[in-house]
Enzyme design. Structure first.
Site: not given
Ligand SMILES: Cc1cc2nc3c(=O)[nH]c(=O)nc-3n(C[C@H](O)[C@H](O)[C@H](O)COP(=O)(O)OP(=O)(O)OC[C@H]3O[C@@H](n4cnc5c(N)ncnc54)[C@H](O)[C@@H]3O)c2cc1C
Ligand SMILES: *[C@@H]1O[C@H](CO)[C@@H](O)[C@H](O)[C@H]1NC(C)=O
Ligand SMILES: *[C@@H]1O[C@H](CO)[C@@H](O)[C@H](O)[C@H]1NC(C)=O
Length: 408
Positions: A263, A89, A150
């Site tokens: 918020e 994400h 969120d």
């Molecule tokens: C609809 C939506 C709402 C959101 N709301 C919020 C919010 O309210 N607050 C907030 O803080 N963020 C929010 N986000 C952002 C979100 O927290 C970040 O984009 C987060 O990185 C997504 O997590 P993911 O598991 O999909 O990570 P990915 O996109 O899969 O990875 C994100 C990053 O983390 C690294 N990573 C992933 N897994 C690991 C691991 N196990 N160890 C080390 N590194 C790792 C990846 O290499 C990359 O750099 C939101 C995103 C979306 C799409």
């Protein structure tokens, strides 16, 4: 036939990159896949703005699988990159790599279920676990993590690599301030446990480390007794300075006085005024923008969003507590909207919006998003220049604005 050729080609590419230190049998030993479905899904993210295909994908079933891969990358003569991917994400391809392997941390068969330690009030979770599943496991024990994002369909490793912020962060700090301990696979492929006391440099580097200091395979997350219900309130302002003053006041409160979540968001398009309440808030009295006195304000309105958690046993006093707190705020008196819902439904609120957008084909679209920390001294300039200036009334995407305590 086509698939087979593709597989062979991808394996060849990988062998070239790693300098022939890995035989196809070794690829299999490391559990790598070049299945086009896996490669395709690892090449995109929620942002849908960059697309980069990895050479192969690892679906680990344990920390050992991750360590073995990173070790192989570290020891191979030419090296190859390894990128952890949680739920994908990210917005700008942060979890992608074109010169190596994506480790798909989230998904079936990975890691094992969360283990809740009720007496110690923490939970041990696999790095690829989604927060929604962490929540569900903890609720079986009447417990829940304290600090959230969120949206809950994000992985623990993914948000802990950033910060994990939401309306609870003013009180509990971001999610990275609520972690006792991590298991991390380092760049050399060693599996290490770290905390404030044990390997503290690794611990502090990995938390908020954008996946660049190691791969989180386990996180031990702090818990609290789970509230049962949430009173959720939205009030409107046309005066930015009154809005930020109230937000700042709210995050300075302590004890019983405080709300549990603070918020807010900006409404720059008058056309959206009756959209902002979302399906949670009953459309009792559609807001008429002219009655809110915002016309002399460039049409910009600010919505403060606050919640108070409670237990059914204290339901009788919740109305008075909220009444007393609202009295201290300077919102537009006719603009109070409240709703009341189970704690889980509040935390999982964005998922409801996701399902709605998906049904209209509006979820899997490009998402140019930007998050900024603006110092308090500059928020008024930001409002003038950006909300009232650049954005005008041409923007329909969500614009959140909420205050943080720096010391958290
Ligand atoms: C609809 C939506 C709402 C959101 N709301 C919020 C919010 O309210 N607050 C907030 O803080 N963020 C929010 N986000 C952002 C979100 O927290 C970040 O984009 C987060 O990185 C997504 O997590 P993911 O598991 O999909 O990570 P990915 O996109 O899969 O990875 C994100 C990053 O983390 C690294 N990573 C992933 N897994 C690991 C691991 N196990 N160890 C080390 N590194 C790792 C990846 O290499 C990359 O750099 C939101 C995103 C979306 C799409
Ligand atoms: C906006 O709010 C601030 C702070 O509460 C106040 O000082 C100011 O007079 C208000 N402005 C208007 C136009 O009401
Ligand atoms: C908002 O848009 C309308 C036309 O859609 C325009 O008439 C109005 O001036 C705009 N207001 C601002 C503040 O840009």
């Amino acid at each position: 036939m086509a698939t087979k050729l593709l597989l062979t080609f991808a394996i060849c590419r990988l062998i070239v990159t790693v300098g022939l230190t890995l035989e196809p049998t070794e690829l299999l030993r490391l559990g790598l896949t070049v299945d086009p479905v896996d490669v395709e899904s690892a090449s995109v993210d929620f942002g849908l703005m960059t697309k980069v295909e990895p050479l192969a994908v690892l679906r680990p079933s344990s920390a050992k699988d991750v360590a073995q891969l990173v070790k192989a990358a570290y020891e191979s003569s030419h090296g190859f990159t390894v990128s952890a991917r949680g739920h994908g994400h990210s917005i700008n391809g942060q979890a992608q790599t074109g010169t190596g392997v994506v480790v798909q941390m989230s998904g079936v068969g990975s890691g094992g279920k969360p283990r809740v330690w009720g007496g110690d009030m923490y939970v041990d979770v696999w790095g690829g676990e989604l927060w929604i599943d962490v929540l569900k496991s903890c609720l079986e024990y009447g417990l829940a993590p304290k600090s959230w994002t969120d949206y809950l369909y994000l992985s623990v490793g993914g948000t802990l690599s950033n910060a994990g912020i939401s309306g609870q962060a003013f009180h509990h700090g971001p999610q990275i301030s609520n972690v006792h301990e991590l298991d991390v696979v380092t760049g050399k492929g060693e599996l290490m446990t770290c905390s404030k006391e044990q390997n503290p440099e690794l611990f502090h580097a990995v938390l908020g480390g954008l996946g660049q200091f190691g791969i989180i395979t386990r996180a031990r997350i702090s818990l609290e007794p789970a509230p049962q219900r949430v009173r959720w309130i939205r009030v409107l302002y046309s005066n930015f300075s009154a809005f930020t003053k109230d937000q700042e006041y709210l995050i300075s409160l302590h004890g019983n006085q405080k709300f549990d979540y603070v918020e807010g968001f900006v409404i720059v398009d008058e056309g959206l005024i009756n959209n902002w309440r979302s399906s949670f808030f009953s459309p009792r009295n559609p807001v008429k923008i002219s009655s809110l006195g915002s016309n002399n304000n460039g049409g910009v309105l600010y919505c403060l969003e606050i919640t108070k958690n409670y237990h059914e046993s204290t339901a009788e006093t919740i109305d008075q507590e909220i009444e007393a707190l609202l009295k201290k705020l300077n919102f537009i008196p006719t603009s109070v909207f409240t709703t009341d819902l189970p704690y889980v439904d509040f935390l999982d609120r964005v998922h409801k919006a996701e399902l709605k957008l998906r049904s209209k084909g509006m979820w899997e679209v490009p998402h140019p998003w930007l998050n900024l920390f603006v110092p308090k001294s500059k928020v008024a300039d930001f409002d003038r220049g950006v909300f009232k200036g650049i954005l005008g009334n041409k923007t329909s995407g969500p614009i959140l604005i909420y205050p943080m305590n720096k010391n958290k």
